[in-house]
Scaffold this motif. Structure first.
Motif, mmCIF file in Angstrom:
data_model
loop_
_atom_site.group_PDB
_atom_site.id
_atom_site.type_symbol
_atom_site.label_atom_id
_atom_site.label_comp_id
_atom_site.label_asym_id
_atom_site.label_seq_id
_atom_site.Cartn_x
_atom_site.Cartn_y
_atom_site.Cartn_z
ATOM 1 N N GLN A 149 -2.024 -3.655 6.682
ATOM 2 C CA GLN A 149 -3.240 -2.969 7.078
ATOM 3 C C GLN A 149 -2.938 -1.567 7.590
ATOM 4 O O GLN A 149 -1.805 -1.228 7.911
ATOM 5 C CB GLN A 149 -3.964 -3.791 8.149
ATOM 6 C CG GLN A 149 -4.420 -5.159 7.658
ATOM 7 C CD GLN A 149 -5.364 -5.046 6.471
ATOM 8 O OE1 GLN A 149 -6.379 -4.377 6.551
ATOM 9 N NE2 GLN A 149 -5.021 -5.686 5.366
ATOM 10 N N GLY A 150 -4.000 -0.755 7.698
ATOM 11 C CA GLY A 150 -3.835 0.653 8.034
ATOM 12 C C GLY A 150 -3.066 0.884 9.314
ATOM 13 O O GLY A 150 -2.195 1.743 9.385
ATOM 14 N N SER A 151 -3.376 0.108 10.375
ATOM 15 C CA SER A 151 -2.738 0.351 11.663
ATOM 16 C C SER A 151 -1.243 0.084 11.626
ATOM 17 O O SER A 151 -0.504 0.542 12.489
ATOM 18 C CB SER A 151 -3.397 -0.520 12.740
ATOM 19 O OG SER A 151 -3.278 -1.890 12.416
ATOM 20 N N ALA A 152 -0.774 -0.655 10.620
ATOM 21 C CA ALA A 152 0.657 -0.939 10.508
ATOM 22 C C ALA A 152 1.413 0.210 9.862
ATOM 23 O O ALA A 152 2.637 0.194 9.813
ATOM 24 C CB ALA A 152 0.874 -2.217 9.698
ATOM 25 N N CYS A 163 -11.421 -0.217 1.090
ATOM 26 C CA CYS A 163 -10.380 -0.933 1.833
ATOM 27 C C CYS A 163 -8.988 -0.445 1.438
ATOM 28 O O CYS A 163 -8.125 -0.221 2.295
ATOM 29 C CB CYS A 163 -10.498 -2.439 1.599
ATOM 30 S SG CYS A 163 -11.925 -3.183 2.428
ATOM 31 N N ARG A 164 -8.771 -0.307 0.144
ATOM 32 C CA ARG A 164 -7.487 0.205 -0.329
ATOM 33 C C ARG A 164 -7.243 1.611 0.232
ATOM 34 O O ARG A 164 -6.127 1.959 0.622
ATOM 35 C CB ARG A 164 -7.500 0.233 -1.861
ATOM 36 C CG ARG A 164 -6.276 0.865 -2.491
ATOM 37 C CD ARG A 164 -5.131 -0.087 -2.570
ATOM 38 N NE ARG A 164 -3.927 0.575 -3.050
ATOM 39 C CZ ARG A 164 -2.723 0.036 -2.981
ATOM 40 N NH1 ARG A 164 -2.578 -1.155 -2.441
ATOM 41 N NH2 ARG A 164 -1.667 0.678 -3.427
ATOM 42 N N TRP A 165 -8.321 2.407 0.266
ATOM 43 C CA TRP A 165 -8.222 3.778 0.758
ATOM 44 C C TRP A 165 -7.744 3.815 2.207
ATOM 45 O O TRP A 165 -6.743 4.459 2.536
ATOM 46 C CB TRP A 165 -9.578 4.467 0.629
ATOM 47 C CG TRP A 165 -9.680 5.771 1.367
ATOM 48 C CD1 TRP A 165 -10.349 6.016 2.527
ATOM 49 C CD2 TRP A 165 -9.070 7.008 0.997
ATOM 50 N NE1 TRP A 165 -10.209 7.324 2.911
ATOM 51 C CE2 TRP A 165 -9.424 7.959 1.986
ATOM 52 C CE3 TRP A 165 -8.265 7.405 -0.068
ATOM 53 C CZ2 TRP A 165 -8.998 9.281 1.936
ATOM 54 C CZ3 TRP A 165 -7.840 8.724 -0.120
ATOM 55 C CH2 TRP A 165 -8.207 9.647 0.876
ATOM 56 N N PHE A 166 -8.456 3.121 3.089
ATOM 57 C CA PHE A 166 -8.122 3.190 4.509
ATOM 58 C C PHE A 166 -6.828 2.450 4.840
ATOM 59 O O PHE A 166 -6.054 2.895 5.690
ATOM 60 C CB PHE A 166 -9.270 2.619 5.346
ATOM 61 C CG PHE A 166 -10.446 3.550 5.466
ATOM 62 C CD1 PHE A 166 -10.352 4.719 6.198
ATOM 63 C CD2 PHE A 166 -11.639 3.267 4.828
ATOM 64 C CE1 PHE A 166 -11.427 5.593 6.305
ATOM 65 C CE2 PHE A 166 -12.724 4.129 4.930
ATOM 66 C CZ PHE A 166 -12.620 5.294 5.668
ATOM 67 N N ASN A 167 -6.579 1.338 4.181
ATOM 68 C CA ASN A 167 -5.440 0.505 4.555
ATOM 69 C C ASN A 167 -4.123 0.931 3.918
ATOM 70 O O ASN A 167 -3.059 0.659 4.476
ATOM 71 C CB ASN A 167 -5.713 -0.956 4.187
ATOM 72 C CG ASN A 167 -6.806 -1.562 5.037
ATOM 73 O OD1 ASN A 167 -7.088 -1.081 6.131
ATOM 74 N ND2 ASN A 167 -7.435 -2.618 4.544
ATOM 75 N N CYS A 168 -4.181 1.575 2.764
ATOM 76 C CA CYS A 168 -2.936 1.847 2.036
ATOM 77 C C CYS A 168 -2.717 3.311 1.661
ATOM 78 O O CYS A 168 -1.593 3.790 1.697
ATOM 79 C CB CYS A 168 -2.895 1.000 0.761
ATOM 80 S SG CYS A 168 -2.985 -0.779 1.061
ATOM 81 N N GLU A 169 -3.767 4.004 1.269
ATOM 82 C CA GLU A 169 -3.587 5.351 0.716
ATOM 83 C C GLU A 169 -3.644 6.464 1.751
ATOM 84 O O GLU A 169 -2.949 7.483 1.630
ATOM 85 C CB GLU A 169 -4.665 5.624 -0.344
ATOM 86 C CG GLU A 169 -4.587 4.766 -1.576
ATOM 87 C CD GLU A 169 -5.628 5.183 -2.598
ATOM 88 O OE1 GLU A 169 -5.519 6.306 -3.124
ATOM 89 O OE2 GLU A 169 -6.562 4.405 -2.853
#
Length: 451
Positions: free
Chosen positions: A21-24, A111-117
């Protein structure tokens, strides 16, 4: 200074795609900021950050001529004379096109945007901005605007009972209100240096030097400077402040893109600036530069998931929000580079210098602040109105007449002892005829008995 988690991340491989997830991913983004250029691998981009065809054309043949031809590359309606670039800026079409693509890309898979990209892309944008302003990437964080950045710095500063902050009487209104809110709660005094409403750079330096010399007990911990008032003497001011044992906080809201900037050479302790004004980025894009040894003290005004994970981890995520203005700064810098940063500054300065003199001549008034001190902005005294008061309400009424009847946008406001003044901006989409139209419009209002 970064947290232990950030330090560990510096040794971790960063070329692989982020997981979790993004915070990680905060520490991985921080690692990208610390890498040397030779070791850095840019993230995979969903599209080019400037039109390849346009870049090739401008690189080969040069950009459009400044003035009427360049105006076509902005979004102004036909007949508009926009003489107030300094307030909110204006975004060129090539930059707006990329910003729109970012907005569309986010919605393809949020979700992909905020968590990974997102975080690697922000790090990429920070690296591009840092190079442009003469800084190291790990010293720079994005903010919504200069006011937001100064709020973060002031709210974080380790003031002690009896400390004082030195500012000037013409410090920006929103920042003055921040001082009025933050400092009394910490029992910190505000010392306001009184300077003429139309100072020269030398007067600013002398007044601040006098205030520091009068601070025999060394209570002044921070001096808040307005860069654009004294751009040529800013380094001297910073050195004076450091010699006194205080820190220099520079409000450079109008600086980046308007005048040359190298933050390492300036050597202030904190520097903030907007990118939406003179760098042509989308609104909602600014930055704070903080000396590395002070990172552990500075926290954002909004505390979120990155809390206590280091300077960048705390700033990089400010809740679910639109981060696309930050990413678009790379495109704005490319626009400036293709047009030529020095050419933009030279054209804007020469244009506004001539315009200020011509307006003062046409109205039989005076240039209040010489454009040489203001780079691409100048202050001119307006004719004394016969049908409006020389106050804010009168200024607003005249501004409305100029817009309604002549499609002129100019910033008119009252100054003590001077009456109404106007601040005009020079820009690559303007030319002499725009200011001549302004001069004639005011004279027309006078003749018609409406001024």
């Amino acid at each position: 200074m970064e947290s232990k988690a950030d330090v560990v991340a510096l040794a971790a491989p960063v070329a692989e795609k982020p997981k979790g997830q993004g915070s990680a991913n905060y520490s991985r983004a921080v690692a990208l900021l610390h890498q040397h250029d030779a070791d850095y691998t840019a993230p995979e981009l969903p599209f080019p950050l400037f039109s390849p065809a346009l870049e090739a054309e401008w690189a080969k043949n040069g950009p459009p001529a400044f003035g009427a031809e360049m105006r076509k590359w902005f979004h102004f309606k036909e007949g508009v004379h926009f003489l107030n670039h300094g307030s909110y800026g204006a975004m060129p079409r090539p930059v707006k096109q990329i910003h729109a693509q970012w907005l569309d890309h986010v919605e393809e898979q949020p979700c992909r945007w905020f968590n990974c990209e997102l975080f690697p892309l922000i790090s990429h944008a920070v690296r591009g901005l840092a190079k442009f302003i003469g800084a190291k990437p790990h010293e720079v964080v994005f903010a919504r605007n200069a006011t937001t950045a100064i709020n973060a710095i002031l709210r974080s500063f380790p003031f002690q009972l009896g400390d004082a902050l030195l500012c000037m009487n013409f410090t920006y209104g929103a920042i003055k209100k921040t001082l009025q809110y933050v400092l009394p709660r910490q029992k910190v005094d505000i010392i306001e240096v009184q300077i003429d409403s139309h100072p020269t750079g030398r007067q600013v330096i002398d007044k601040i030097k006098e205030a520091l010399e009068n601070d025999k007990e060394k209570k002044i911990r921070v001096v808040l400077l307005d860069h654009i008032i004294s751009p040529l003497g800013m380094k001297e001011l910073v050195e004076l402040i450091h010699a006194h044992g205080a820190r220099a906080l520079v409000d450079g809201a109008h600086v980046v893109g308007q005048v040359p900037l190298n933050l390492h050479e300036l050597n202030a302790d904190y520097f903030v600036s907007n990118c939406h004004k003179w760098l042509y980025a989308p609104r909602g894009c600014a930055f704070a530069w903080v000396k590395e040894e002070l990172h552990k003290e500075v926290r954002p005004a909004v505390i979120s998931h990155g809390y206590d994970q280091g300077f960048h981890s705390e700033f990089i995520w400010q809740a679910t929000d639109d981060y696309t203005p930050f990413l678009s700064v790379v495109s704005a810098i490319k626009f400036v580079e293709l047009c030529g940063a020095e050419k933009i500054m030279a054209y804007s300065n020469e244009l506004v210098t001539d315009a200020a003199n011509e307006l003062a001549k046409a109205w039989d008034t005076e240039v209040v602040v010489p454009p040489a001190d203001f780079a691409a902005m100048a202050l001119i005294r307006m004719p004394k109105p016969a049908h409006h008061d020389e106050d804010g309400q009168g200024a607003d009424a005249i501004c409305q007449l100029l817009w309604d009847d002549f499609k002129i946008e100019a910033m008119i406001f009252p100054l003590p002892e001077l009456g109404l003044v106007v601040r005009i901006s020079g820009q690559i989409y303007l030319e002499k005829q725009d200011y001549a139209h302004f001069a004639d419009a005011v004279l027309t209002l006078i003749r018609e008995g409406r001024y």
